[in-house]
Design a protein around this motif. Structure first.
Motif, PDB file in Angstrom:
ATOM      1  N   PRO A  64       1.211   6.844  -8.960  1.00 16.92           N
ATOM      2  CA  PRO A  64       2.593   7.175  -8.856  1.00 16.92           C
ATOM      3  C   PRO A  64       3.417   6.829  -7.616  1.00 16.92           C
ATOM      4  O   PRO A  64       4.754   6.838  -7.629  1.00 16.92           O
ATOM      5  CB  PRO A  64       2.670   8.848  -9.122  1.00 16.92           C
ATOM      6  CG  PRO A  64       1.392   9.082  -9.640  1.00 16.92           C
ATOM      7  CD  PRO A  64       0.296   7.981  -9.239  1.00 16.92           C
ATOM      8  N   LEU A  65       2.721   6.492  -6.449  1.00 15.89           N
ATOM      9  CA  LEU A  65       3.644   5.914  -5.335  1.00 15.89           C
ATOM     10  C   LEU A  65       3.882   4.362  -5.416  1.00 15.89           C
ATOM     11  O   LEU A  65       4.528   3.948  -4.636  1.00 15.89           O
ATOM     12  CB  LEU A  65       2.664   6.377  -4.265  1.00 15.89           C
ATOM     13  CG  LEU A  65       2.603   7.610  -3.639  1.00 15.89           C
ATOM     14  CD1 LEU A  65       1.624   7.886  -2.398  1.00 15.89           C
ATOM     15  CD2 LEU A  65       3.827   8.441  -3.641  1.00 15.89           C
TER      16      LEU A  65
ATOM     17  N   PRO B 260      -1.354   1.929   2.496  1.00 14.10           N
ATOM     18  CA  PRO B 260      -0.715   0.765   2.125  1.00 14.10           C
ATOM     19  C   PRO B 260       0.663   0.470   1.739  1.00 14.10           C
ATOM     20  O   PRO B 260       1.669  -0.131   1.869  1.00 14.10           O
ATOM     21  CB  PRO B 260      -1.901  -0.057   1.509  1.00 14.10           C
ATOM     22  CG  PRO B 260      -2.877   0.719   1.799  1.00 14.10           C
ATOM     23  CD  PRO B 260      -2.433   2.255   2.042  1.00 14.10           C
ATOM     24  N   ILE B 261       0.862   1.583   0.729  1.00 14.49           N
ATOM     25  CA  ILE B 261       2.152   1.643   0.142  1.00 14.49           C
ATOM     26  C   ILE B 261       3.130   2.208   0.998  1.00 14.49           C
ATOM     27  O   ILE B 261       4.110   1.377   1.353  1.00 14.49           O
ATOM     28  CB  ILE B 261       2.221   2.526  -0.997  1.00 14.49           C
ATOM     29  CG1 ILE B 261       1.166   1.930  -2.015  1.00 14.49           C
ATOM     30  CG2 ILE B 261       3.631   2.499  -1.703  1.00 14.49           C
ATOM     31  CD1 ILE B 261       0.807   2.945  -3.233  1.00 14.49           C
ATOM     32  N   LEU B 262       2.975   3.187   1.824  1.00 13.44           N
ATOM     33  CA  LEU B 262       3.987   3.590   2.872  1.00 13.44           C
ATOM     34  C   LEU B 262       4.379   2.730   4.018  1.00 13.44           C
ATOM     35  O   LEU B 262       5.326   2.795   4.198  1.00 13.44           O
ATOM     36  CB  LEU B 262       3.323   5.180   3.163  1.00 13.44           C
ATOM     37  CG  LEU B 262       2.904   6.036   2.014  1.00 13.44           C
ATOM     38  CD1 LEU B 262       2.279   7.557   2.793  1.00 13.44           C
ATOM     39  CD2 LEU B 262       4.216   6.456   1.323  1.00 13.44           C
ATOM     40  N   THR B 263       3.101   2.197   4.416  1.00 10.97           N
ATOM     41  CA  THR B 263       3.368   1.157   5.377  1.00 10.97           C
ATOM     42  C   THR B 263       4.109   0.011   5.097  1.00 10.97           C
ATOM     43  O   THR B 263       5.092  -0.472   6.082  1.00 10.97           O
ATOM     44  CB  THR B 263       1.739   0.762   6.144  1.00 10.97           C
ATOM     45  OG1 THR B 263       1.373   1.934   6.458  1.00 10.97           O
ATOM     46  CG2 THR B 263       1.927  -0.127   7.155  1.00 10.97           C
TER      47      THR B 263
ATOM     48  N   MET C 167      12.484   7.472   0.875  1.00  8.22           N
ATOM     49  CA  MET C 167      11.237   7.590   0.213  1.00  8.22           C
ATOM     50  C   MET C 167      11.421   7.873  -1.334  1.00  8.22           C
ATOM     51  O   MET C 167      11.001   7.364  -2.225  1.00  8.22           O
ATOM     52  CB  MET C 167      10.288   8.663   0.877  1.00  8.22           C
ATOM     53  CG  MET C 167       9.876   8.334   1.915  1.00  8.22           C
ATOM     54  SD  MET C 167       8.538   9.674   2.837  1.00  8.22           S
ATOM     55  CE  MET C 167       7.047   9.224   1.743  1.00  8.22           C
ATOM     56  N   ILE C 168      12.410   8.901  -1.443  1.00  8.45           N
ATOM     57  CA  ILE C 168      12.814   9.452  -2.690  1.00  8.45           C
ATOM     58  C   ILE C 168      13.507   8.136  -3.795  1.00  8.45           C
ATOM     59  O   ILE C 168      12.984   7.812  -4.700  1.00  8.45           O
ATOM     60  CB  ILE C 168      13.900  10.554  -2.846  1.00  8.45           C
ATOM     61  CG1 ILE C 168      13.021  11.677  -2.141  1.00  8.45           C
ATOM     62  CG2 ILE C 168      14.010  11.002  -4.287  1.00  8.45           C
ATOM     63  CD1 ILE C 168      13.924  12.933  -1.902  1.00  8.45           C
ATOM     64  N   ASP C 169      14.233   7.424  -3.112  1.00  7.09           N
ATOM     65  CA  ASP C 169      14.880   6.377  -3.552  1.00  7.09           C
ATOM     66  C   ASP C 169      14.016   5.053  -3.937  1.00  7.09           C
ATOM     67  O   ASP C 169      14.330   4.577  -5.085  1.00  7.09           O
ATOM     68  CB  ASP C 169      16.277   6.073  -3.117  1.00  7.09           C
ATOM     69  CG  ASP C 169      17.245   7.009  -3.100  1.00  7.09           C
ATOM     70  OD1 ASP C 169      17.329   7.924  -3.627  1.00  7.09           O
ATOM     71  OD2 ASP C 169      18.131   7.049  -1.887  1.00  7.09           O
ATOM     72  N   THR C 170      13.173   5.037  -3.116  1.00  2.00           N
ATOM     73  CA  THR C 170      12.256   3.759  -3.246  1.00  2.00           C
ATOM     74  C   THR C 170      11.010   4.114  -4.318  1.00  2.00           C
ATOM     75  O   THR C 170      10.538   3.166  -5.000  1.00  2.00           O
ATOM     76  CB  THR C 170      11.501   3.320  -1.966  1.00  2.00           C
ATOM     77  OG1 THR C 170      12.599   3.267  -0.739  1.00  2.00           O
ATOM     78  CG2 THR C 170      10.384   2.405  -1.976  1.00  2.00           C
TER      79      THR C 170
END
Length: 348
Positions: free
Chosen positions: A193-194, A257-260, A291-294
């Protein structure tokens, strides 16, 4: 205003993740998805829900929609138990099953399943081919001596032919090593989901292809990707629902890794501090608008359709629309109402 059937990508691989409060709600959601024209419906698994039992319930109330475990814990069951469960599920639904498997985080393996949590990718690479062999016991005994599994199964009575000689096995992966494992042995990848379009493009697709190339397979490997989808007439409420789901996952370092990649390290730090303090509201507050929009689509029905068209349509081979798992059946109904393809419109 364009309707759902007028949006590119609709009617092709549009799927629903069913996360009800109990197995009866999950089954009802799958039936609703089938009536709405969705291509597939998927059942999640957690410490209070079996994806296998949920799919069995979904099979009982549906006729044609593809059903998937999204995901069942691969290492919490023996290979033989997992293979026999999959055979029975595929028979129950008449050959409509996608067996989606995942490892969970290392902590989940250790604390929930009494496992070490080590070497997950090599282990899944050994498990998936073994499952395929065990699902075809009608062809003869299975003798396997591997790094992680020992399986000697010699049937003492005739074994029925399975519903299908092969069923699709998808593997969930986030980090590149597990994604490469999916490319090497699986029929598809279950995207987290991320996941974002950028992470898929720059990290996931190349890693999948690397796994395909290493195994000498004919690719590409399809992706069934979750998309967090929060729909509500009140835009602010919808965004809070999306933020809560994002915060839940971002509190785990596995997904760094996704957040970075997107520069969300400060948000992740604040989310984890709030979690340690037991402050759920602060966790949600720490999720930025960026974060929400991405990561998600959220807002009114018109807004989520517009966001989906602009950012997500056609991205995955199967798009798994994921209503916030804690928000109850009304959140799923809102997604169905917003995204259901029009049955009278031909697939594009």
């Amino acid at each position: 205003m364009a309707g759902p059937a007028d949006i590119p990508g609709f009617g092709k691989g549009l799927s629903l993740v069913c996360t009800g409060r109990d197995v009866h709600e999950v089954a009802a959601m799958a039936a609703d998805a089938e009536r709405a024209g969705f291509e597939s419906a998927w059942a999640a698994e957690f410490y209070d829900r079996s994806a296998v039992v949920a799919v069995a319930a979904m099979a009982a109330v549906t006729e044609s929609i593809t059903l998937g475990t999204g995901i069942a814990y691969a290492f919490g069951r023996s290979p033989l138990v997992l293979a026999t469960e999959a055979r029975d599920l595929d028979a129950l639904c008449g050959g409509r099953l996608i067996l989606g498997l995942g490892t969970g985080t290392r902590r989940m393996q250790q604390d929930w399943h009494s496992l070490s949590g080590e070497h997950s990718a090599p282990r899944i690479e050994e498990l998936v081919p073994l499952l395929r062999r065990l699902s075809r016991l009608d062809e003869g005994p299975v003798r396997h001596e591997g790094r992680f599994y020992r399986s000697h199964v010699i049937p003492t009575a005739p074994v029925a032919t399975p519903t299908r000689p092969t069923m699709p096995v998808y593997v969930a992966g986030v980090n590149t090593r597990m994604v490469r494992a999916a490319g090497a042995v699986a029929d598809g990848l279950v995207g987290h989901p991320l996941f974002t379009p950028e992470y898929l493009r720059y990290i996931v697709r190349p890693a999948l292809q690397a796994g395909v190339d290493r195994a000498g397979r004919a690719g590409p490997v399809p992706v069934a990707g979750y998309v967090i989808c929060a729909v509500h007439p009140d835009e602010h409420h919808a965004r809070r629902m999306a933020a809560a789901q994002i915060a839940f996952y971002a509190s785990v370092k596995t997904y760094d890794p996704i957040l970075t990649l997107h520069g969300f390290t400060d948000e992740a730090r604040a989310i984890r501090a709030a979690r340690r303090a037991g402050d759920l509201e602060a966790m949600v507050d720490a999720v930025s608008d960026g974060m929400i929009d991405t990561i998600a689509v959220s807002g009114t029905p018109e807004q989520v359709r517009s966001q989906f068209t602009a950012r997500w349509a056609g991205l995955y081979e199967r798009t798994l629309l994921y209503p916030p798992s804690f928000a109850g059946p009304s959140a799923t109904t809102a997604v169905l109402d917003a995204f259901a393809p029009l049955a009278s419109t031909p697939t594009r």
